[in-house]
Scaffold this active site. Structure first.
Site, PDB file in Angstrom:
ATOM      1  N   GLY A  28       4.616   1.066  -0.754  1.00  0.00           N
ATOM      2  CA  GLY A  28       4.850   2.289  -0.016  1.00  0.00           C
ATOM      3  C   GLY A  28       6.287   2.732  -0.187  1.00  0.00           C
ATOM      4  O   GLY A  28       7.137   1.975  -0.675  1.00  0.00           O
ATOM      5  N   TYR A  29       6.539   3.968   0.213  1.00  0.00           N
ATOM      6  CA  TYR A  29       7.859   4.565   0.041  1.00  0.00           C
ATOM      7  C   TYR A  29       8.457   4.927   1.384  1.00  0.00           C
ATOM      8  O   TYR A  29       7.822   5.596   2.195  1.00  0.00           O
ATOM      9  CB  TYR A  29       7.776   5.792  -0.875  1.00  0.00           C
ATOM     10  CG  TYR A  29       7.483   5.360  -2.281  1.00  0.00           C
ATOM     11  CD1 TYR A  29       8.517   5.101  -3.168  1.00  0.00           C
ATOM     12  CD2 TYR A  29       6.179   5.125  -2.699  1.00  0.00           C
ATOM     13  CE1 TYR A  29       8.258   4.638  -4.444  1.00  0.00           C
ATOM     14  CE2 TYR A  29       5.914   4.665  -3.973  1.00  0.00           C
ATOM     15  CZ  TYR A  29       6.960   4.419  -4.837  1.00  0.00           C
ATOM     16  OH  TYR A  29       6.700   3.951  -6.088  1.00  0.00           O
ATOM     17  N   ILE A  30       9.694   4.480   1.602  1.00  0.00           N
ATOM     18  CA  ILE A  30      10.438   4.814   2.817  1.00  0.00           C
ATOM     19  C   ILE A  30      11.200   6.112   2.580  1.00  0.00           C
ATOM     20  O   ILE A  30      11.274   6.956   3.455  1.00  0.00           O
ATOM     21  CB  ILE A  30      11.395   3.660   3.195  1.00  0.00           C
ATOM     22  CG1 ILE A  30      10.560   2.405   3.523  1.00  0.00           C
ATOM     23  CG2 ILE A  30      12.283   4.057   4.362  1.00  0.00           C
ATOM     24  CD1 ILE A  30      11.389   1.145   3.709  1.00  0.00           C
ATOM     25  N   VAL A  80       5.560   6.089   4.130  1.00  0.00           N
ATOM     26  CA  VAL A  80       4.759   7.308   4.105  1.00  0.00           C
ATOM     27  C   VAL A  80       3.345   6.946   3.667  1.00  0.00           C
ATOM     28  O   VAL A  80       3.149   6.080   2.817  1.00  0.00           O
ATOM     29  CB  VAL A  80       5.388   8.324   3.120  1.00  0.00           C
ATOM     30  CG1 VAL A  80       4.537   9.566   2.993  1.00  0.00           C
ATOM     31  CG2 VAL A  80       6.807   8.668   3.541  1.00  0.00           C
TER      32      VAL A  80
END
Length: 153
Positions: A28-30, A80
């Site tokens: 996942g991407y912060i 996200v």
């Protein structure tokens, strides 16, 4: 400074499947504007990766192992949605390691191959199962696929 030099391609056919076993990746991407901050779990290990903007085929990359429990909590609370789910196959061809990613979930149907190079001008011989080059096309970045899943194209 750590530098990642890679080229990315679409994959054609199924010939590559017999060349390696895959490992499940959840990531996942912060943050993903210019600089990306990614959390990833591979097998039973967590990783935190920070990548700079891509210029030609290169970008700064810093990756650090982190405890599995921390990675899981970050994926659950900070990243996200949707998460990126894929199976990665590592295939050795002519002294290079090709990483073939077969996406799942909302990106199911997308299969990409990446190869890391030592120099941007390095010449490579493409395996038969390599299709169109998509290096530098942000549409095929994992961080883009979070916001614009392949199933919506």
């Amino acid at each position: 400074m750590a530098k990642e030099i890679e080229r990315k391609f679409l994959v054609k056919g199924d010939a590559w499947r017999q060349l390696a076993e895959g490992s499940l990746y959840r990531q996942g991407y912060i943050a993903s504007q210019g600089t990306t901050v990614r959390v990833r779990i591979v097998k039973n290990q967590g990783y935190l990766t920070i990548k700079g903007p891509t210029v030609n085929y290169s970008r700064s990359e810093f990756e650090y192992p982190i405890p599995l429990a921390d990675a899981q909590e970050m994926l659950d609370t900070l990243c996200v949605r949707p998460l990126i789910e894929k199976t990665r196959y590592k295939i050795n061809v002519n002294d290079l390691v090709w990483e073939v990613d077969e996406f799942a979930g909302v990106n199911k149907g997308l299969i990409l191959a990446e190869v890391e190079l030592t120099d941007e001008s390095q010449q490579i011989e493409l395996p038969d199962w390599i299709g169109e080059e998509v290096s530098g096309n942000p549409k095929y970045y994992n961080s883009y696929l979070v916001k614009h899943p392949f199933s919506e194209w």
